[in-house]
Design a protein around this motif. Structure first.
Motif, PDB file in Angstrom:
ATOM      1  N   PHE A  76      -3.025   7.167 -13.430  1.00  0.00           N
ATOM      2  CA  PHE A  76      -4.614   6.361 -12.941  1.00  0.00           C
ATOM      3  C   PHE A  76      -4.566   4.989 -13.413  1.00  0.00           C
ATOM      4  N   HIS A  77      -3.989   4.871 -14.620  1.00  0.00           N
ATOM      5  CA  HIS A  77      -4.197   3.640 -15.283  1.00  0.00           C
ATOM      6  C   HIS A  77      -3.414   2.247 -14.376  1.00  0.00           C
TER       7      HIS A  77
ATOM      8  N   TYR B 219       2.574   6.017  -7.375  1.00  0.00           N
ATOM      9  CA  TYR B 219       1.782   5.612  -8.522  1.00  0.00           C
ATOM     10  C   TYR B 219       0.568   6.246  -8.709  1.00  0.00           C
ATOM     11  N   SER B 220      -0.022   7.227  -7.580  1.00  0.00           N
ATOM     12  CA  SER B 220      -1.312   7.660  -7.783  1.00  0.00           C
ATOM     13  C   SER B 220      -1.626   8.617  -8.682  1.00  0.00           C
TER      14      SER B 220
ATOM     15  N   TYR C 141      -4.278  -1.201  -7.274  1.00  0.00           N
ATOM     16  CA  TYR C 141      -5.186  -1.257  -6.519  1.00  0.00           C
ATOM     17  C   TYR C 141      -6.190  -2.650  -6.622  1.00  0.00           C
ATOM     18  N   HIS C 142      -6.470  -2.942  -7.955  1.00  0.00           N
ATOM     19  CA  HIS C 142      -7.222  -4.311  -8.184  1.00  0.00           C
ATOM     20  C   HIS C 142      -6.335  -5.585  -7.504  1.00  0.00           C
TER      21      HIS C 142
ATOM     22  N   PHE D  97      -2.059   2.977 -11.259  1.00  0.00           N
ATOM     23  CA  PHE D  97      -2.494   3.029  -9.894  1.00  0.00           C
ATOM     24  C   PHE D  97      -3.946   2.044  -9.892  1.00  0.00           C
ATOM     25  N   TYR D  98      -4.591   2.152 -10.832  1.00  0.00           N
ATOM     26  CA  TYR D  98      -6.071   1.310 -10.787  1.00  0.00           C
ATOM     27  C   TYR D  98      -5.576  -0.064 -10.821  1.00  0.00           C
ATOM     28  N   LYS D  99      -4.498  -0.696 -11.666  1.00  0.00           N
ATOM     29  CA  LYS D  99      -4.138  -2.122 -11.685  1.00  0.00           C
ATOM     30  C   LYS D  99      -3.503  -2.422 -10.255  1.00  0.00           C
TER      31      LYS D  99
ATOM     32  N   ARG E 227       1.627   4.337  -3.380  1.00  0.00           N
ATOM     33  CA  ARG E 227       1.390   5.658  -3.444  1.00  0.00           C
ATOM     34  C   ARG E 227       2.061   6.481  -4.509  1.00  0.00           C
TER      35      ARG E 227
ATOM     36  N   ARG F  71       0.885  -1.263   0.060  1.00  0.00           N
ATOM     37  CA  ARG F  71      -0.136   0.008   0.063  1.00  0.00           C
ATOM     38  C   ARG F  71       0.840   1.265  -0.045  1.00  0.00           C
TER      39      ARG F  71
END
Length: 471
Positions: free
Chosen positions: A279-280, A275-276, A286-287, A282-284, A273, A269
């Protein structure tokens, strides 16, 4: 493996209790090396019938990794390692083995490899970007589990290497006759507690399979989709780092494992941060975090496609009815791979079992005896161990039986190599210890080597007994 005329690969499950063609060829080549080693040691033997000797390394995290290294170095120093046909590992011992088998003539370069192991374990080479890239790729698979996260965010940190080679790529170092033939262990998570048939899985550079059922697939296709004994979808072969996580996924108590994984998730986690702003990506990430958290709640480990799906009938404890299976570290079953090395066609007559466990120093051999009794496998009788021996063991025990292999059992910490300090050593080198200093590695190597030094004459005598020509 069966292939079509174009060589495109129509892989099938091999249903047979015989050894693979690759193992037969490799052990035939190794036998010539063993004969030369016996002659060098002055041990009389029948050159046409040399019984096989196996070296077993138990689990025990990094303690086992380091201790097996020291053990192998000292066996080689006394010209004993070249007499071994097989080298088998569980958990932390497999981490040592895979690092060695990347070198085709590793038994001839053990001093150098010992130095490299020490350097690797004491340097911080873990990089979030490398681990995250591997994890993103793994998380795209429908069978993603905690094993992938454990491999890339824990084992990689411990060993300071994300080994992207594959097990089948290590065939050369097992086929050239210079090294013992390697066998790595895992167990079925759903059957090991009851010790059912089909529990033990073996991994070699040639095949992955279930010896007691006689079912195997080419190592290159472990994880591919099979149905009715036929491969219907080929998947990319798993890399060594993943397998190190699979084989070494029992790290003491469940509570210890849970804490280690949660700590690693915390690091994940924090590292996310940076890579916040993208978006692309960071989203991956986060997934992946959410997927891993779900696996943590489900305690989902080692999920892989079942090559026996719809293959052998439902009578085999539902193995053939499940599309996927869950494989884990063999440590919770028996912390040493006796069930694999006792395959009848391996014809092992002498077992050198180096036990790196941290608890009862005789649990592995007692569990092995129970396993063999249940499945009708010849094994020496294990007399009741005295309580004083369990608390203060000697460095070597020898168990013999009629028509059964002789077992030499070597507890790592004992009254011969660390007199009066067994409890101290066990505490200092706990299974859940994730990092070692140079001084700690040197101390642990010394203890492992002293075990071999103290028992070298006994080992020589048992090898002589095992290979003595029939009268």
């Amino acid at each position: 493996m069966d292939t079509d005329a174009a060589g495109q690969g129509t892989a099938k499950v091999r249903l047979s209790k015989s050894l693979s063609a690759g193992e037969k060829a490799a052990t035939a080549s190794r036998k010539e090396k063993i004969k030369a080693a016996l002659a060098e040691l002055g041990i009389p033997h029948d050159s046409d019938n040399v019984p096989n000797i196996a070296v077993l390394g138990s689990g025990g995290g990094l303690r086992a990794t380091i201790a097996l290294c020291g053990t192998l170095v000292e066996l080689k120093n006394h010209d004993l390692l070249d007499c071994a046909m097989y080298l088998t590992g569980v958990s932390g011992s497999t981490w040592c083995m895979t690092s060695f088998y990347k070198t085709e003539n590793w038994t001839e370069r053990l001093q150098e490899l010992e130095t490299l192991q020490r350097e690797s374990l004491t340097q911080d080479r873990w990089e979030f970007e490398i681990a995250a890239r591997a994890l993103l790729k793994a998380a795209s698979d429908e069978n993603y589990s905690l094993t992938e996260f454990w491999s890339y965010f824990v084992v990689y940190q411990m060993l300071n290497e994300l080994d992207e080679t594959t097990l089948s790529e290590l065939r050369g170092s097992s086929e050239n006759g210079k090294n013992p033939y390697p066998v790595y262990a895992a167990v079925n998570n759903n059957t090991y507690a009851e010790n059912l048939a089909g529990t033990w899985f073996e991994f070699t550079p040639h095949e992955v399979g279930i010896p007691d059922l006689g079912a195997y697939v080419d190592t290159k296709y472990f994880g591919s989709v099979f149905e009715n004994g036929q491969m219907i979808e080929e998947k990319e072969e798993k890399n060594i780092c993943y397998l190190q996580g699979l084989w070494g996924s029992a790290y003491g108590r469940k509570a210890d494992m849970n804490k280690i994984i949660r700590d690693a998730l915390g690091l994940f986690r924090v590292s996310m941060r940076r890579y916040s702003g993208g978006f692309h990506l960071f989203y991956k990430l986060y997934h992946v975090l959410m997927k891993t958290t779900t696996c943590l709640h489900q305690w989902k480990w080692g999920t892989t496609n079942n090559f026996l799906y719809k293959c052998c009938g439902d009578e085999v404890y539902n193995l053939s009815s499940e599309k996927t299976i869950s494989l884990i570290d063999a440590g919770p079953a028996i912390n040493t791979a006796y069930p694999l090395i006792l395959h009848p066609e391996r014809n092992v007559k002498l077992i050198l079992s180096f036990d790196f466990s941290s608890r009862d120093p005789f649990m592995t051999i007692e569990k092995a005896a129970d396993h063999c009794a249940k499945f009708g496998i010849k094994f020496p009788k294990i007399d009741e161990i005295k309580s004083e021996d369990k608390n203060n063991p000697s460095g070597c025990y020898i168990f013999r039986g009629k028509d059964a292999p002789t077992v030499m059992h070597f507890p790592l910490f004992n009254k011969d190599n660390c007199p009066g300090k067994i409890a101290e050593y066990k505490m200092q080198f706990a299974t859940n210890k994730l990092k070692y200093s140079n001084g700690e590695i040197e101390k642990l190597l010394a203890a492992a080597k002293k075990n071999v030094v103290n028992a070298r004459q006994k080992i020589w005598e048992e090898i002589e007994r095992a290979v003595a020509p029939s009268s």
